[in-house]
Each structure stands twice: as C-alpha cells, then as structure tokens.
Design a protein around this motif. Structure first.
Motif, short mmCIF file in Angstrom:
data_model
loop_
_atom_site.label_atom_id
_atom_site.label_comp_id
_atom_site.label_asym_id
_atom_site.label_seq_id
_atom_site.Cartn_x
_atom_site.Cartn_y
_atom_site.Cartn_z
N LEU A 10 0.81 -1.22 0.00
CA LEU A 10 0.00 0.00 0.00
C LEU A 10 0.85 1.27 0.00
O LEU A 10 0.46 2.29 -0.58
CB LEU A 10 -0.92 -0.02 1.23
CG LEU A 10 -2.01 1.03 1.34
CD1 LEU A 10 -2.99 0.91 0.18
CD2 LEU A 10 -2.77 0.90 2.67
N HIS A 31 1.71 -8.36 1.27
CA HIS A 31 0.37 -8.13 1.81
C HIS A 31 -0.34 -7.11 0.92
O HIS A 31 0.21 -6.04 0.64
CB HIS A 31 0.55 -7.59 3.24
CG HIS A 31 -0.69 -7.30 4.00
ND1 HIS A 31 -1.35 -8.25 4.76
CD2 HIS A 31 -1.40 -6.16 4.15
CE1 HIS A 31 -2.39 -7.70 5.35
NE2 HIS A 31 -2.46 -6.42 4.99
N ASP A 33 -3.62 -4.83 0.39
CA ASP A 33 -4.76 -4.22 1.09
C ASP A 33 -5.81 -3.78 0.08
O ASP A 33 -5.62 -2.77 -0.60
CB ASP A 33 -4.28 -3.01 1.90
CG ASP A 33 -3.46 -3.42 3.10
OD1 ASP A 33 -3.98 -4.17 3.94
OD2 ASP A 33 -2.30 -2.99 3.19
N MET A 35 -9.34 -2.16 -0.57
CA MET A 35 -10.33 -1.31 0.11
C MET A 35 -11.35 -0.81 -0.90
O MET A 35 -10.97 -0.44 -2.02
CB MET A 35 -9.64 -0.09 0.72
CG MET A 35 -8.50 -0.42 1.64
SD MET A 35 -7.72 1.09 2.23
CE MET A 35 -6.33 0.42 3.13
N MET A 66 -10.71 -5.34 2.89
CA MET A 66 -11.44 -4.33 3.68
C MET A 66 -12.58 -3.84 2.81
O MET A 66 -12.58 -2.72 2.30
CB MET A 66 -10.49 -3.19 4.08
CG MET A 66 -9.52 -3.61 5.19
SD MET A 66 -8.10 -2.52 5.32
CE MET A 66 -7.05 -3.24 4.08
N MET A 135 -5.84 -6.55 13.95
CA MET A 135 -5.61 -5.16 13.53
C MET A 135 -5.12 -4.34 14.72
O MET A 135 -5.78 -4.28 15.76
CB MET A 135 -6.91 -4.54 12.98
CG MET A 135 -7.43 -5.12 11.68
SD MET A 135 -6.24 -5.10 10.32
CE MET A 135 -5.88 -3.35 10.16
N VAL A 137 -4.41 -1.10 14.19
CA VAL A 137 -4.91 0.25 13.87
C VAL A 137 -6.34 0.04 13.37
O VAL A 137 -6.73 -1.09 13.07
CB VAL A 137 -4.10 0.97 12.75
CG1 VAL A 137 -2.66 1.21 13.17
CG2 VAL A 137 -4.16 0.21 11.44
N GLY A 140 -7.96 0.98 7.07
CA GLY A 140 -8.27 1.99 6.06
C GLY A 140 -7.09 2.79 5.56
O GLY A 140 -7.11 3.29 4.44
N TYR A 141 -6.06 2.90 6.39
CA TYR A 141 -4.91 3.74 6.00
C TYR A 141 -3.63 3.15 6.55
O TYR A 141 -3.64 2.53 7.63
CB TYR A 141 -5.06 5.17 6.58
CG TYR A 141 -6.34 5.84 6.15
CD1 TYR A 141 -6.39 6.54 4.94
CD2 TYR A 141 -7.48 5.75 6.93
CE1 TYR A 141 -7.57 7.14 4.53
CE2 TYR A 141 -8.67 6.36 6.53
CZ TYR A 141 -8.70 7.05 5.33
OH TYR A 141 -9.87 7.64 4.91
N GLY A 174 0.80 -0.10 12.09
CA GLY A 174 1.71 0.61 13.00
C GLY A 174 2.86 -0.23 13.50
O GLY A 174 3.49 0.11 14.50
N VAL A 192 2.89 -7.53 9.62
CA VAL A 192 2.64 -6.76 8.40
C VAL A 192 3.23 -5.36 8.60
O VAL A 192 3.08 -4.78 9.67
CB VAL A 192 1.11 -6.62 8.13
CG1 VAL A 192 0.85 -5.75 6.90
CG2 VAL A 192 0.47 -7.99 7.97
N SER A 193 3.86 -4.85 7.57
CA SER A 193 4.35 -3.48 7.68
C SER A 193 4.34 -2.79 6.33
O SER A 193 4.76 -3.37 5.32
CB SER A 193 5.77 -3.47 8.25
OG SER A 193 6.33 -2.17 8.08
N SER A 195 4.37 1.45 6.11
CA SER A 195 5.10 2.71 6.17
C SER A 195 6.48 2.56 6.81
O SER A 195 7.43 3.25 6.39
CB SER A 195 4.28 3.78 6.89
OG SER A 195 3.91 3.33 8.15
C1 DX5 Z 1 -4.40 -0.66 7.17
C2 DX5 Z 1 -3.83 -1.78 6.34
C3 DX5 Z 1 -2.42 -2.07 6.60
C4 DX5 Z 1 -1.48 -0.94 6.26
C5 DX5 Z 1 -0.38 -1.00 7.25
O1 DX5 Z 1 -5.75 -0.62 7.03
O2 DX5 Z 1 -4.55 -2.97 6.58
O3 DX5 Z 1 -1.98 -3.28 6.00
O4 DX5 Z 1 -0.95 -1.02 4.95
O5 DX5 Z 1 0.34 0.16 7.17
P1 DX5 Z 1 1.37 0.61 8.30
O6 DX5 Z 1 2.35 -0.51 8.47
O7 DX5 Z 1 1.95 1.86 7.75
O8 DX5 Z 1 0.55 0.83 9.53
#
Ligand code: DX5
Ligand code: ZN
Length: 216
Positions: A10, A31, A33, A35, A66, A135, A137, A140-141, A174, A192-193, A195
């Motif tokens: 992403l 991975h 994503d 959406m 998602m 999850m 976070v 979505g982002y 995150g 998963v990573s 950013s």
């Molecule tokens: C968020 C995605 C994640 C995202 C993780 O909704 O599911 O897979 O790409 O991104 P970072 O690692 O930056 O939090």
C-alpha cells in the motif's frame, strides 16, 4: 518457526512498482490491502494490481479484504494466484460458509479483528481458520499509530494454539522496530508493515530489524 514479515505494498511508489517489489526481496510475504470505499473510507487498488504483483513476484500473496461483500472477490483472487485471504468479521453474515469457500479454492483463510472486536467472537470458528489478522490500527490507512491493546489480543490467541496448532497470528498496523519485539514475544507469527519499511532508506535492513535481527 521464526516470525515472517509481510510487506504491505500500500505504501509503495506505484509509478515504480517493479523496482519497489524487487526491493522487498527480504520479505516473506506480500500483503495486499484491498479497500472499497464502503467498509473503510478509502479506496486502494483492485485486481489489475494484484495480477501485476503476481506477475512481478513469486512471493506468497496475502489479500486483506477491507470491503463489504468479500465473498464476491474470493474466486477472482484465487484465480490471480493469491495464497492467503482475510476478511473482516463484521462484513459477512455467514463467516463459516466463506471460510469453507476460501479453503475449497486452495487458499488459506483468515478473519481480521478490528481493535474493538474481541478474540472471544471467534470462538466457534477458530478450528476452521488458518490465521487471524489482528488489527493494531483502525483499518483503512497506512501510517497510523499502533494501538497497544493488540498485544494482549495476540497473547490471548497464542494461548489458544495448544488447541488449534494450525492457527497463525498475523498483526497489521503501525508495526515498527519499537514494537516488533513485544509482538513477537506475545506470539505473533507474521508482522505486516507498510510505512515503516517504505519510509526507510534500505528495505532489507528494515525487514531484518522487524525480525529482531540487529542491523548496523
Ligand atoms: C491498514 C492496512 C495495513 C497498512 C499498514 O488498514 O490494513 O496493511 O498497509 O500500514 P502501516 O504498516 O503503515 O501501519
Ligand atoms: Zn492490511
């Protein structure tokens, strides 16, 4: 087995997708994503990108849906060579049926748990699942702040592995070099990573740091 790193494309620079994917050589999994702008307030990419990534890379592909109506996408994703599919528990009426369907396509099936969704909601379906996507976070982002409650959730799932040894625990959101050790010791199998990897100068070094390997 040691922890696996799933790089989320992403955050890649899509104008140089091949270069970016090639630079993820140290990752174990890619991975993806997906959406739809309904289940989450963001759009990402669809089948053409999945197909392109599959053409560029021979790494296992992990599709994180998602979307509302995830059942409408699984045949096409299996056809495109995806090896893992997870969907969010809140998006389907019949999760057991969808898990069976995904597995019948020869694809590993997982359910994603939002930060506010407890592990106990998976109780009756755990024997069927290949993995749970925790999850850390709100989906979505990318580049959001890690929610530490995920660690207790991973510990709780890890304690259930005695009964469900097939179960893998994947954590998403995150993840970085400050929380990876806690996630691994809590029992995460796959980190998963996006950013953290893509904002670094050397993707391989960052991936190794996530594995807990000391990198100069
Ligand atoms: C968020 C995605 C994640 C995202 C993780 O909704 O599911 O897979 O790409 O991104 P970072 O690692 O930056 O939090
Ligand atoms: Zn994801």
């Amino acid at each position: 087995m040691s922890v696996q790193i799933a790089a989320s494309v992403l955050s890649a620079d899509f104008s140089r997708l091949k270069e970016e994917i090639d630079a993820l050589d140290s990752a174990d999994i890619l991975h993806l994503d997906l959406m739809d702008g309904h289940y989450v307030p963001n759009l990402s990419f669809g089948f053409p990108i999945v197909s392109t990534v599959h053409r560029i890379s021979d790494k296992p592909l992990d599709a994180h849906l998602m979307v509302t109506n995830p059942q409408d996408y699984v045949d096409a994703l299996a056809e495109l060579g995806v090896g893992w599919i997870s969907f969010h528990q809140e998006t389907v009426f019949h999760s057991h049926r969808l898990v069976q369907k995904i597995k019948s396509l020869g694809v590993k099936a997982g359910i994603a748990l939002n930060p506010a969704t407890p592990v106990s909601t998976l109780h009756d379906i755990l024997p069927e699942l290949d993995f749970v996507l925790v999850m850390s976070v709100n989906p979505g982002y990318s580049a959001q702040k890690f929610i530490p409650g995920a660690i207790a959730k991973i510990r709780q799932l890890s304690s259930l592995k005695a009964d469900y040894p097939q179960l893998k625990i994947e954590v998403d959101g995150g993840v970085n070099d400050s929380n990876c050790k806690d996630l691994i010791s809590a029992g995460a199998d796959i980190l998963v990573s996006a950013s953290y990897i893509f904002s670094s100068a050397n993707y391989s070094n960052s991936i190794n740091k996530l594995r807990g390997i000391n990198v100069q």
